[in-house]
Scaffold this active site. Structure first.
Site, PDB file in Angstrom:
ATOM      1  N   ASP A   1       9.137  23.529 -31.741  1.00 53.23           N
ATOM      2  CA  ASP A   1       8.174  24.453 -31.141  1.00 53.23           C
ATOM      3  C   ASP A   1       8.014  24.113 -29.661  1.00 53.23           C
ATOM      4  O   ASP A   1       7.911  22.937 -29.309  1.00 53.23           O
ATOM      5  CB  ASP A   1       6.814  24.301 -31.841  1.00 53.23           C
TER       6      ASP A   1
ATOM      7  N   ASP B   1       6.172  29.456 -28.297  1.00 53.81           N
ATOM      8  CA  ASP B   1       4.801  29.848 -28.628  1.00 53.81           C
ATOM      9  C   ASP B   1       4.260  30.856 -27.609  1.00 53.81           C
ATOM     10  O   ASP B   1       4.496  30.697 -26.403  1.00 53.81           O
ATOM     11  CB  ASP B   1       3.951  28.574 -28.556  1.00 53.81           C
TER      12      ASP B   1
ATOM     13  N   GLU C   1       7.467  34.022 -29.806  1.00 54.68           N
ATOM     14  CA  GLU C   1       6.383  34.671 -30.544  1.00 54.68           C
ATOM     15  C   GLU C   1       5.800  35.758 -29.640  1.00 54.68           C
ATOM     16  O   GLU C   1       5.230  35.449 -28.596  1.00 54.68           O
ATOM     17  CB  GLU C   1       5.294  33.653 -30.906  1.00 54.68           C
TER      18      GLU C   1
ATOM     19  N   HIS D   1       2.953  29.702 -40.189  1.00 56.01           N
ATOM     20  CA  HIS D   1       1.792  28.821 -40.316  1.00 56.01           C
ATOM     21  C   HIS D   1       0.501  29.495 -39.877  1.00 56.01           C
ATOM     22  O   HIS D   1      -0.592  28.924 -39.991  1.00 56.01           O
ATOM     23  CB  HIS D   1       2.039  27.576 -39.458  1.00 56.01           C
ATOM     24  N   ASP D   2       0.629  30.740 -39.338  1.00 57.70           N
ATOM     25  CA  ASP D   2      -0.563  31.473 -38.868  1.00 57.70           C
ATOM     26  C   ASP D   2      -0.969  32.564 -39.850  1.00 57.70           C
ATOM     27  O   ASP D   2      -1.873  33.362 -39.541  1.00 57.70           O
ATOM     28  CB  ASP D   2      -0.272  32.167 -37.521  1.00 57.70           C
TER      29      ASP D   2
HETATM   30  O1  TEU Z   1      -0.246  31.670 -32.056  1.00 63.49           O
HETATM   31  C1  TEU Z   1      -0.573  32.622 -31.061  1.00 63.49           C
HETATM   32  C2  TEU Z   1      -1.459  33.623 -31.599  1.00 63.49           C
HETATM   33  O2  TEU Z   1      -1.722  34.597 -30.987  1.00 63.49           O
HETATM   34  C3  TEU Z   1      -2.011  33.371 -32.945  1.00 63.49           C
HETATM   35  O3  TEU Z   1      -3.157  32.576 -32.695  1.00 63.49           O
HETATM   36  C4  TEU Z   1      -2.346  34.654 -33.619  1.00 63.49           C
HETATM   37  O4  TEU Z   1      -2.820  35.583 -32.689  1.00 63.49           O
HETATM   38  C5  TEU Z   1      -3.429  34.432 -34.577  1.00 63.49           C
HETATM   39  O5  TEU Z   1      -3.110  33.297 -35.322  1.00 63.49           O
HETATM   40  C6  TEU Z   1      -3.525  35.652 -35.433  1.00 63.49           C
HETATM   41  O6  TEU Z   1      -4.349  35.340 -36.476  1.00 63.49           O
HETATM   42  C7  TEU Z   1       0.403  30.522 -31.530  1.00 63.49           C
HETATM   43  C8  TEU Z   1       0.609  29.541 -32.664  1.00 63.49           C
HETATM   44  O7  TEU Z   1       1.464  30.120 -33.645  1.00 63.49           O
HETATM   45  C9  TEU Z   1      -0.752  29.223 -33.250  1.00 63.49           C
HETATM   46  O8  TEU Z   1      -0.618  28.374 -34.390  1.00 63.49           O
HETATM   47  C10 TEU Z   1      -1.569  28.535 -32.182  1.00 63.49           C
HETATM   48  O9  TEU Z   1      -2.889  28.347 -32.680  1.00 63.49           O
HETATM   49  C11 TEU Z   1      -1.636  29.377 -30.901  1.00 63.49           C
HETATM   50  O10 TEU Z   1      -0.390  29.943 -30.515  1.00 63.49           O
HETATM   51  C12 TEU Z   1      -2.060  28.511 -29.733  1.00 63.49           C
HETATM   52  O11 TEU Z   1      -0.979  27.643 -29.416  1.00 63.49           O
END
Ligand code: TEU
Ligand code: CA
Length: 566
Positions: A98, A204, A262, A337-338
């Site tokens: 990442d 990210d 992303e 993971h989100d």
């Molecule tokens: O996620 C970016 C992001 O926009 C997410 O937070 C998403 O919008 C949200 O989870 C929707 O529910 C990335 C990573 O994947 C996330 O795990 C991190 O928390 C975030 O960036 C900050 O680095």
């Protein structure tokens, strides 16, 4: 057609804290991943993506990095990561990491210097702005709300200004306008790991680095709205493509490196193409979030909405067709993971339908054009945490901020808290962070500790990799077979054209894949009742696979059945 490895390979995402604990402290770690490389290889995947393992105070599970060149002590050491890279390469697999460079942790040495004084040489490495004063009241530079709630501006008494943080206040945004910052990122966060053998990065929040420096106010938002209308101000800023082009020219193009960014909140397919067209020399692929945001409500992801299959089809068409006839590439995923578990969000996690809808979604992801991603546990049909779990079992900053914001705004109103809890039970990021379910032993074989950092699902005796590996009819065996099928017909599934049939059908998703003379028809019943199959489409074709045993002239699709005709 040149066979680029990052197009052909299925990618398996690992969340280090929840995959395998090797030293009995209840937290997954790098040696734990290395110890299970043969299992990962047995899935038939070729590439592994590991979520952040770098040094971090863990406010956001490692997406708040305090040292890009060191490893979070509970996950292991730099040498452990080198052994993991070697273990992958020895097995003919590749590994990507990442890249989290929109922000660092507030404990990163860079921010500590930046916040020490206005004259410090690194002060300009982050984004500071003076307050606005209205009727004597001190206000932030603009009204944007962060992804984790609250303002994106944090006041610092020492500097006497605000600093920007799109996420937690412990995640200050880097100032990409400063070329020194970009060079430090290219060196510390990228070359350091590429030179150790990393095969690329998942990048990210890849469209947030270039900011609208005038920081205009967003249209007024409701007090507890998480999803604000400001995304067009936060994402895809004016110098975004310039920065990514520079990153590619100066670093990535010097390595045989894979990149997947992303890319949230980018509705225009033509704009998505500007990130991944080969001639643009920026990224190879991106995750478009339309499908995984489908059930997010207007107020926030924790007030989910019902969606129609035609909406799913519209988002899917954007994924699949924006690369038609050009030099772009695309991705397919339903979990990371989100997110919550795809069986719970797009299928049914009822005892009757959980396994069969997991297989239906496996047919979906292994027959689509582009690079396919599988998230740890998805291969065995893991589902969302039980609805009876209280908020105390949830650990994620996004989830807890959302719950506590409602608690604070409504004065602990029971009905309001039950409502947001219902949403959390479907879409919270925590669902995909429960410990991996290895076997039916204590704590699902994830750890020998009495208490893992996060509670193990109550269903681990029924859903675990060990039991499913032995069962030819299991979700795990089905996923392995579908990955084999994808590879066997890669021209058709990885590279073929994609066209939806019967678009208006709100229960069945049917699409045709074609490549030269080869054709495949895929039919997926997203409903819990039998549905008519458009068997007209499948003349002179033999069924290859279905998540039920059925005859080729079967004119009905059973509930949550996925079928491929070739
Ligand atoms: O996620 C970016 C992001 O926009 C997410 O937070 C998403 O919008 C949200 O989870 C929707 O529910 C990335 C990573 O994947 C996330 O795990 C991190 O928390 C975030 O960036 C900050 O680095
Ligand atoms: Ca451990």
């Amino acid at each position: 057609m040149t066979k680029e490895w990052w197009k052909e390979g299925v990618v398996y995402q690992i969340y280090p804290s929840s995959f395998k604990d090797s030293n009995g402290d209840g937290i997954g770690d790098i040696p734990g991943i290395t110890s299970e490389l043969d299992y990962i290889k047995s899935l038939g995947v070729e590439i592994i993506w590991v979520s952040p393992f770098y040094k971090s105070p863990q406010y956001d599970m490692g997406y708040d990095i305090s040292d890009y060149q060191d490893v979070y002590e509970k996950y292991g050491t730099v040498e452990d990561v080198e052994a993991l890279i070697q273990g992958c390469h020895e097995r003919g697999m590749r590994i990507i990491f990442d890249l989290v460079v929109n922000h660092t942790s507030h404990l990163h040495a860079w921010f500590q210097e930046s916040a020490s004084s206005k004259t410090n040489p690194k002060h300009d490495w982050y984004i500071w702005r003076p307050a606005r004063y209205v009727n004597g009241e001190r206000l932030p530079p603009c009204n944007w709300r962060g992804f984790f709630g609250g303002s994106v501006w944090e006041w610092d008494d020492n500097i006497g200004e605000y600093y920007l943080h799109l996420f937690a206040k412990e995640q200050p945004d880097l100032n990409w306008e400063n070329p020194e910052v970009r060079q430090a990122i290219y060196n510390d966060a990228m070359r350091f790991w590429l030179d150790k053998g990393a095969d690329g990065f998942r990048i990210d929040t890849v469209n947030m680095y270039s900011k609208r420096l005038d920081f205009p106010d967003a249209p007024v938002v409701e007090p507890d709205t998480r999803w604000q209308p400001a995304y067009d101000l936060i994402c895809n800023g004016p110098r975004m493509h310039e920065f990514l082009r520079e990153m590619n020219d100066e670093v990535l193009s010097k390595y045989d490196a894979m990149t997947v960014g992303e890319l949230p909140h980018t509705p225009d397919p033509a704009h998505v193409l500007r990130y991944v067209s080969a001639s643009a020399r920026q990224l190879q692929q991106v995750f478009q979030m339309d499908l995984v945001f489908l059930d997010f409500g207007e107020r926030s992801k924790h007030y989910p909405r019902k969606w129609a299959l035609t909406e799913f089809k519209t988002a899917l068409e954007k994924w699949q067709n924006f690369i038609e006839g050009n030099d772009g590439w695309t991705t397919n995923f339903l979990e990371n993971h989100d997110t919550g578990r795809s069986v719970s969000r797009y299928g049914s996690d009822s005892p009757q339908f959980a396994a069969v809808s997991a297989k239906m979604l496996a047919v979906f992801l292994t027959t689509l054009t582009g690079t396919t991603y599988v998230y740890q546990g998805q291969e065995m049909g893991m589902v969302n945490a039980p609805k009876i779990w209280p908020i105390e079992e949830y650990k994620d900053i996004e989830t807890l901020n959302s719950y506590n914001e409602v608690k604070q705004i409504t004065g602990n109103d029971k009905v309001a808290l039950e409502e947001v809890m219902k949403g959390i039970q479907l879409t919270a990021r925590d669902h995909n962070r429960l410990p991996f379910q290895w076997d039916a032993s204590a704590n699902a074989g994830f750890t020998t500790a009495a208490k893992p950092w996060m509670r193990v699902h109550d269903n681990y005796r029924e859903i675990n990799a060990s039991q499913q590996s032995e069962d030819p009819t299991s979700v795990l065996s089905f996923w392995k077979n579908m990955i084999k099928l994808r590879k066997r017909y890669s021209e058709l599934f990885v590279h073929g054209s994609f066209k939806i049939c019967d678009f208006e059908d709100e229960n069945v998703l049917t699409y045709v894949k074609e490549h030269g003379k080869n054709r495949a028809i895929v039919m997926l019943n997203f409903s819990d009742t039998p549905q008519k199959a458009n068997v007209e489409l499948v003349r002179d074709m033999a069924i290859l696979v279905s998540n039920y045993t059925c005859k080729s002239d079967e004119s009905y699709l059973l509930p949550y059945e996925g079928r491929v005709y070739i």
